[in-house]
Design a protein around this motif. Structure first.
Motif, PDB file in Angstrom:
ATOM      1  N   ALA A   3     -33.281  30.055  55.957  1.00 17.91           N
ATOM      2  CA  ALA A   3     -34.828  29.975  56.160  1.00 17.91           C
ATOM      3  C   ALA A   3     -35.086  28.867  55.118  1.00 17.91           C
ATOM      4  CB  ALA A   3     -35.349  31.300  55.554  1.00 17.91           C
TER       5      ALA A   3
ATOM      6  N   ALA B 279     -37.114  25.178  56.310  1.00  9.05           N
ATOM      7  CA  ALA B 279     -38.457  24.817  55.561  1.00  9.05           C
ATOM      8  C   ALA B 279     -38.241  23.539  55.186  1.00  9.05           C
ATOM      9  CB  ALA B 279     -38.498  25.736  54.398  1.00  9.05           C
ATOM     10  N   ILE B 280     -37.195  22.895  54.972  1.00  9.45           N
ATOM     11  CA  ILE B 280     -37.264  21.303  54.616  1.00  9.45           C
ATOM     12  C   ILE B 280     -36.811  20.863  55.804  1.00  9.45           C
ATOM     13  CG2 ILE B 280     -36.020  21.995  52.533  1.00  9.45           C
ATOM     14  CD1 ILE B 280     -33.486  20.913  53.519  1.00  9.45           C
ATOM     15  N   GLY B 281     -37.028  21.212  57.123  1.00  9.18           N
ATOM     16  CA  GLY B 281     -36.979  20.322  58.245  1.00  9.18           C
ATOM     17  C   GLY B 281     -35.529  20.265  58.840  1.00  9.18           C
TER      18      GLY B 281
ATOM     19  N   GLU C 148     -32.503  26.089  47.571  1.00  9.76           N
ATOM     20  CA  GLU C 148     -33.174  24.789  47.913  1.00  9.76           C
ATOM     21  C   GLU C 148     -32.739  23.525  47.434  1.00  9.76           C
ATOM     22  OE1 GLU C 148     -37.419  25.852  48.664  1.00  9.76           O
ATOM     23  OE2 GLU C 148     -37.877  23.747  48.769  1.00  9.76           O
TER      24      GLU C 148
ATOM     25  N   ARG D 218     -45.681  25.246  59.143  1.00 11.07           N
ATOM     26  CA  ARG D 218     -44.689  25.064  58.066  1.00 11.07           C
ATOM     27  C   ARG D 218     -44.854  24.646  56.683  1.00 11.07           C
ATOM     28  NH1 ARG D 218     -40.399  21.573  57.356  1.00 11.07           N
ATOM     29  NH2 ARG D 218     -41.071  20.046  59.013  1.00 11.07           N
ATOM     30  N   CYS D 219     -44.497  25.227  55.896  1.00 12.23           N
ATOM     31  CA  CYS D 219     -44.485  24.529  54.349  1.00 12.23           C
ATOM     32  C   CYS D 219     -43.206  23.847  54.010  1.00 12.23           C
ATOM     33  CB  CYS D 219     -44.945  25.552  53.317  1.00 12.23           C
ATOM     34  SG  CYS D 219     -44.585  24.990  51.688  1.00 12.23           S
ATOM     35  N   GLY D 220     -43.186  22.779  53.508  1.00 10.58           N
ATOM     36  CA  GLY D 220     -42.097  21.697  53.217  1.00 10.58           C
ATOM     37  C   GLY D 220     -41.244  22.267  52.423  1.00 10.58           C
ATOM     38  N   SER D 221     -41.425  23.357  51.723  1.00  9.73           N
ATOM     39  CA  SER D 221     -40.737  24.231  50.707  1.00  9.73           C
ATOM     40  C   SER D 221     -40.556  25.562  50.574  1.00  9.73           C
ATOM     41  CB  SER D 221     -41.116  23.863  49.295  1.00  9.73           C
ATOM     42  OG  SER D 221     -40.425  24.275  48.132  1.00  9.73           O
ATOM     43  N   TYR D 222     -39.292  26.224  50.730  1.00  8.48           N
ATOM     44  CA  TYR D 222     -39.183  27.517  50.765  1.00  8.48           C
ATOM     45  C   TYR D 222     -39.613  28.215  49.503  1.00  8.48           C
ATOM     46  CZ  TYR D 222     -36.803  32.022  51.816  1.00  8.48           C
ATOM     47  OH  TYR D 222     -36.495  33.265  52.138  1.00  8.48           O
ATOM     48  N   PHE D 223     -39.155  27.591  48.456  1.00 12.22           N
ATOM     49  CA  PHE D 223     -39.351  28.445  47.054  1.00 12.22           C
ATOM     50  C   PHE D 223     -40.987  28.326  46.735  1.00 12.22           C
ATOM     51  CE2 PHE D 223     -39.217  28.256  42.319  1.00 12.22           C
ATOM     52  CZ  PHE D 223     -38.873  29.653  42.159  1.00 12.22           C
TER      53      PHE D 223
END
Lengths: 386, 386
Positions: free
Chosen positions: A105, A109-111, A78, B226-231
């Motif tokens: 993925a 998530a970060i768009g 990430e 959607r969450c703006g971070s995956y980790f």
């Protein structure tokens, strides 16, 4: 106080067995994050990782920045993209296994507008397809997996890097499962970001995400404007990573840094080139042994890594039962991931693993197969290691 | 092999001194992230943290989820908001020092519409102002700092929590500098998210970010999309945090978890209430001693924490010189942060710190002040500790 049970031998694709001097450094009294010893450990670790991945040294005017964060490899992935790709911007993900899909993925998530080019597990994405996908998508950033931990297959990342350079694309390489056990050649190949983690071929405990970042990538970060993460923003860390005694951003994982410095001392005592050669020899020996046991690696020999091997288990054998049999001999073997979970097992052979560990692991697999009724002769696998 | 130099006593606001049994657990051979010992360590750590912050136990149908990540406290702050606030959504940040401002910076990074209500360093934001700001902004999520590490001042977070409950606002509490040394009372106060880290009053080395998350907060995460971070996405971690042997998301920092479990054993051997009382006694003793040395704490007695104290240094004394004098006696004292860096020093008195450590630290400060020409009598500060 009860005496803890002996720990099993870890022949999994991370964490790998950690050498005793590294564990001893880990247990040194905790130092301040802004202390001189912590600064020294950080620099030693940065220097070692730079050597391991072939980064431009920090002293060089064009030197790469090695960023060391408390975290995991997934956090590293990430951190590798959130500094380069803004919301709605295109990200090309070259995916040849589980961890390529993870980049996709994380990108969503970060768009990012994720464009994926992939292939069946066990194969490589042809360089021509990557070139076409870059041209068609117009993506200015691409991610590549070095070794997919689920399959043990390497990508032709040097070919991709050549294409990226020609097209002016920033290339981010996930080398978590390879760095420290296989050459990466970051500077020579013109790769912009190399991501790794502590617990694989570098031989430290899990808990650190590590990125080597080129000046070109850092320049793109500056042009991005707002980074979508505060903790992962390279610009927030830059001064601390150049001088942790003078500059505070967030508390450093000081014990892990002390351990990491000793891991680099050990690796450089061996030498990186001899270490890579040892990993190649181990991988070949392991595969000979596994084939002799009727456990064929998945993927053609020329695409297999030096650090991880996934093998198909005969239909008559339950992979979980085979792993339990190995565990009874104090050897931890990994199961397959995803679609491969019912038919494969995985071996890690990286970091501090050497012939004694491979003999122990192969003997445990031999015994396990025999106990489960497979037509295997005692010594068939072990004999191939020597 | 050279013998490492003795490590100084850490009287800084983290990392705090780590007890020897915790260091020994840290140095146990690395275990697999999906092993039974790692699962046991994780559960023990989660249970201890839940007790420390007064969370609802995991077995309870309304139980809170304790999330343990490789990372730092700053990463914890980001994990606390990126799951609750989407781009363009309002976030009210109640800021009474350096780490409130950090929440605001992290909020802006993740694209939130940050509304800040703050006060001069050393003071508290009145609850009435928080209520008004919530009503005027319409924010549905607010962040609060428990103890500001730069000033040692506590916030009236229980009053804020009452207002948040009344207005249906989700409250996120940064308890990094207090949890484990001061009560938080998460469930009793109806606080939705409590964030802490390993290296302060919990008595572990740095390298873990820890969050206790209520079911109400988890429900808001689900509604976010959607969450703006995956980790940092709680939903990616939820299954692993409930059963790390059955569910993989990313590699856990296994050695740190083993150390954390032992730290919780030690803390619960002492008992949380006695531990909080010990921290209160230490804080009062330290402040009596510091006042006797002409180093008055900044902030009124009733707003000062049990874990960190910032004191004003007389104009005739250079704070950096005083810290160097303490360092010569093997005691590490922290400097001031930001606007306070030229006029203050900071002491951490948390975790494993007890009377012997305070005596050592106070004696070093006394000696340092005398050597720098301050009108201080030998024993004036130390005498107040007993």
């Amino acid at each position: 106080m009860t005496v803890p049970a002996p720990s099993p031998l870890l022949l999994i694709p991370g964490p790998s067995p950690v050498p005793q001097p590294v564990l001893e450094a880990l247990a040194r009294p905790t130092e301040s994050h802004s202390s001189e010893p912590t600064g020294r450990s950080l620099r030693r670790l940065q220097e070692g990782v730079a050597h391991a991945v072939g980064a431009r040294p920090a002293g060089d005017p064009a030197g790469d920045l090695v960023l060391v964060l408390a975290g995991s490899g997934t956090m590293g992935l990430e951190a590798g993209i959130v500094n380069l790709v803004g919301p709605g911007e295109k990200l090309l993900v070259v995916s040849h296994g589980f961890f390529g899909a993870r980049f996709a993925a994380a990108g969503r998530a970060i768009g990012a507008d994720v464009v994926e080019v992939s292939c069946p597990w066990g194969e490589q994405v042809p360089a021509g397809e990557v070139e076409r996908a870059l041209q068609e998508s117009g993506a200015k950033v691409m991610t590549v997996t070095h070794v997919d931990t689920a399959t043990g297959v390497v990508s032709p990342f040097l070919e991709y890097a050549r294409i990226a350079r020609e097209l002016g694309v920033v290339m981010v390489l996930d080398a978590v499962a390879g760095a420290g056990g296989m050459p990466v050649g970051m500077a020579a190949a013109g790769i912009d970001v190399v991501i790794t983690a502590s617990q694989k071929a570098l031989g430290m405990p899990p808990g650190l995400a590590i990125l080597a970042i080129s000046q070109r990538a850092m320049e793109r970060r500056r042009q991005l404007g707002r980074c979508g993460s505060y903790f992962l923003d390279w610009l927030n860390w830059e001064a601390t990573m150049r001088d942790s005694q003078a500059n505070y951003f967030a508390t450093l994982p000081t014990n892990m840094l002390a351990a990491g410095a000793v891991a680099m001392e050990l690796a450089e005592g061996e030498g990186w080139e001899p270490r890579f050669a040892r990993h190649r020899r181990m991988a070949h020996a392991v595969r000979r042994g596994l084939r002799a046991l009727g456990l064929p690696p998945l993927g053609a020999d020329e695409v297999l890594s030096s650090t991880v091997t996934a093998v198909r288990v005969p239909e008559t054998i339950d992979p979980a039962a085979l792993r339990r049999a190995a565990a009874a001999e104090d050897v931890t073997i990994a199961g397959g991931i995803g679609a491969w979970s019912k038919t494969t097992i995985r071996l890690g052979h990286m970091g501090a693993v050497g012939l004694p560990e491979l003999l122990h692991g192969m003997a445990a697999l031999e015994g396990g197969l025999i106990s489960l009724g497979a037509p295997v002769e005692r010594g068939a696998g072990v004999g191939e290691l020597m």
